[in-house]
Design an enzyme around this catalytic site. Structure first.
Site, PDB file in Angstrom:
ATOM      1  N   TYR A  95       0.925  -1.256   0.326  1.00  0.00           N
ATOM      2  CA  TYR A  95      -0.233   0.169   0.281  1.00  0.00           C
ATOM      3  C   TYR A  95       1.173   1.019  -0.315  1.00  0.00           C
ATOM      4  CZ  TYR A  95      -3.371  -3.796   2.121  1.00  0.00           C
ATOM      5  OH  TYR A  95      -3.845  -4.468   3.412  1.00  0.00           O
ATOM      6  N   CYS A 108       1.851   2.595   3.436  1.00  0.00           N
ATOM      7  CA  CYS A 108       2.075   1.953   4.855  1.00  0.00           C
ATOM      8  C   CYS A 108       3.451   2.785   5.159  1.00  0.00           C
ATOM      9  CB  CYS A 108       1.861   0.064   4.624  1.00  0.00           C
ATOM     10  SG  CYS A 108       1.980  -0.596   5.416  1.00  0.00           S
ATOM     11  N   PHE A 145       4.940   0.462   6.717  1.00  0.00           N
ATOM     12  CA  PHE A 145       6.107  -0.147   7.028  1.00  0.00           C
ATOM     13  C   PHE A 145       6.443  -0.484   5.392  1.00  0.00           C
ATOM     14  CE2 PHE A 145       3.268  -1.135  10.148  1.00  0.00           C
ATOM     15  CZ  PHE A 145       4.239  -1.565  11.723  1.00  0.00           C
ATOM     16  N   CYS A 146       5.931  -0.654   4.435  1.00  0.00           N
ATOM     17  CA  CYS A 146       5.952  -0.570   3.081  1.00  0.00           C
ATOM     18  C   CYS A 146       7.469   0.416   2.067  1.00  0.00           C
ATOM     19  CB  CYS A 146       4.593  -0.779   1.826  1.00  0.00           C
ATOM     20  SG  CYS A 146       3.918  -1.255   2.567  1.00  0.00           S
TER      21      CYS A 146
END
Length: 381
Positions: free
Chosen positions: A113, A116, A118-119
């Site tokens: 995403y 996001c 973490f991404c």
């Protein structure tokens, strides 16, 4: 196509040199016949008709020695075209070779995403190290793009289309290990991060990974990467801090008020993969829902009434940990903690929370240095 045009110019040139003068008349007549259907100039019909008139007027003069001049011109143009074509192909070939080298032979596909954190951490690592990768934006509602995966979260990184890496910290640690050692395959390295099922404090089963903040190196390689005592422990501590604390400050801050929640979801819908109806639903219903959820998150993580103060304190704690004598926590170059914190904070760009953070904390200079390092792929070597 450029090569084909160049070869055609050469062929025409030889034909003119070897053929009678009537060839020039043929070319002029052809130009007259087709001029109304195709034009490559930018001057319009008036320029074309003037050019054709000039050609007709000069046709007689072109015969004889003039034809040879025109033939030489075509040959020269064709030769130059071939030269530039070969040069371009060679440069393209060399560039492809550089990409292959910089990518260390890995074909990387990131399922993500866009918004996001973490991404964003994984993208920060890949960008800094100059690793080419493809992005598959996952629809956060249907998630059809990852229906093939038993692991239903993002980020997921596929390596050479057959090795799946889950969890942002595992992805980063695995790739860093691979870039340094070059002795083990990604398949071998991933075994160092075994999956572990656990139940969190809310009674929900979660998947964790052992050793995920460790870069798996031999003694000599470890000394090279961490030349000073305590560097490795410091890096691991702040990587975990980014996952366990900093990430949890993002939602309460970007959804702090109804106006900020709506602005945040407007950004999410623009950047994410939503259908028309899904986008409308996400923007308005999602914004309202996340505004309420952010209040619960504030309570769960024991945040202050003004959650900005927690964000400011966290960011200033990070800057204080770097200190005044270092550009980055890694020294002259970012380490994995720098990349993790930068990746998390970056998802707020364009939102009010980001502007407030930059104005009210001491993070700006470090953040801009990180921006340049990622943009210029400074970790490529």
């Amino acid at each position: 196509m450029a090569a084909a045009c160049a070869r055609t110019l050469c062929k025409v040139g030889w034909n003119i040199l070897e053929s009678p003068a009537g060839t020039v008349s043929y070319l002029v007549r052809n130009a007259s016949a087709h001029g109304s259907r195709r034009a490559y100039g930018t001057g319009g019909p008036g320029v074309r008709s003037g050019l054709l008139s000039s050609l007709r007027a000069g046709e007689g003069r072109v015969r004889g020695s003039g034809g040879r001049v025109l033939g030489c011109a075509f040959l020269l143009g064709g030769g130059l075209g071939l030269y530039h074509t070969v040069k371009s192909r060679l440069q393209q070939h060399l560039a492809e070779g550089e990409v292959k080298v910089s990518g260390d032979g890995l074909k990387l596909t990131l399922y993500q995403y866009k918004t996001c954190p973490f991404c964003s951490k994984v993208r920060a690592f890949l960008d800094y190290h100059g690793l080419p990768y493809e992005i598959v934006e996952v629809n956060p509602v249907m998630r059809q793009e990852i229906k093939w995966s038993a692991y239903r979260k993002v980020p997921i990184l596929m390596v050479d289309e057959d090795v799946q890496l889950n969890d942002s910290s595992v992805i980063i640690s695995s790739l860093k290990t691979y870039l340094i050692t070059k002795e083990k395959s990604i398949s071998d390295i991933i075994r160092c991060y075994p999956e572990m099922k656990a139940v969190n404090d809310r009674g929900k089963e979660v998947t964790e990974y052992n050793n995920k903040y460790w870069v798996m190196l031999g003694e000599a390689e470890n000394t090279t990467l961490y030349p000073e005592k305590g560097m490795q422990k410091e890096e691991m501590k702040w990587r975990q801090w980014a996952d366990d604390w900093l990430v949890h400050l993002i939602s309460p801050n970007v959804y702090r008020t109804t106006g900020e929640a709506l602005a945040s979801f407007d950004y999410i819908v623009r950047e994410g993969k939503f259908g028309t109806f899904e986008g409308f639903f996400a923007k308005y219903v999602g914004a309202a829902a996340m505004f309420l959820i952010s209040k619960r998150l504030k309570s769960r993580h024991n945040l202050q009434e003004d959650v900005r103060q927690d964000l400011y304190k966290a960011v200033n704690d990070w800057v204080a940990a770097i200190g005044k004598k270092r550009k980055f926590m890694g020294g002259d170059h970012p380490n994995l903690a720098d990349l993790a914190v930068f990746g998390v904070l970056r998802v707020m760009e364009g939102l009010q929370a980001f502007d407030d953070m930059m104005e009210n904390t001491k993070v700006k200079h470090w953040y801009r240095r990180m921006e340049r390092a990622a943009l210029n792929h400074e970790g490529r070597n």
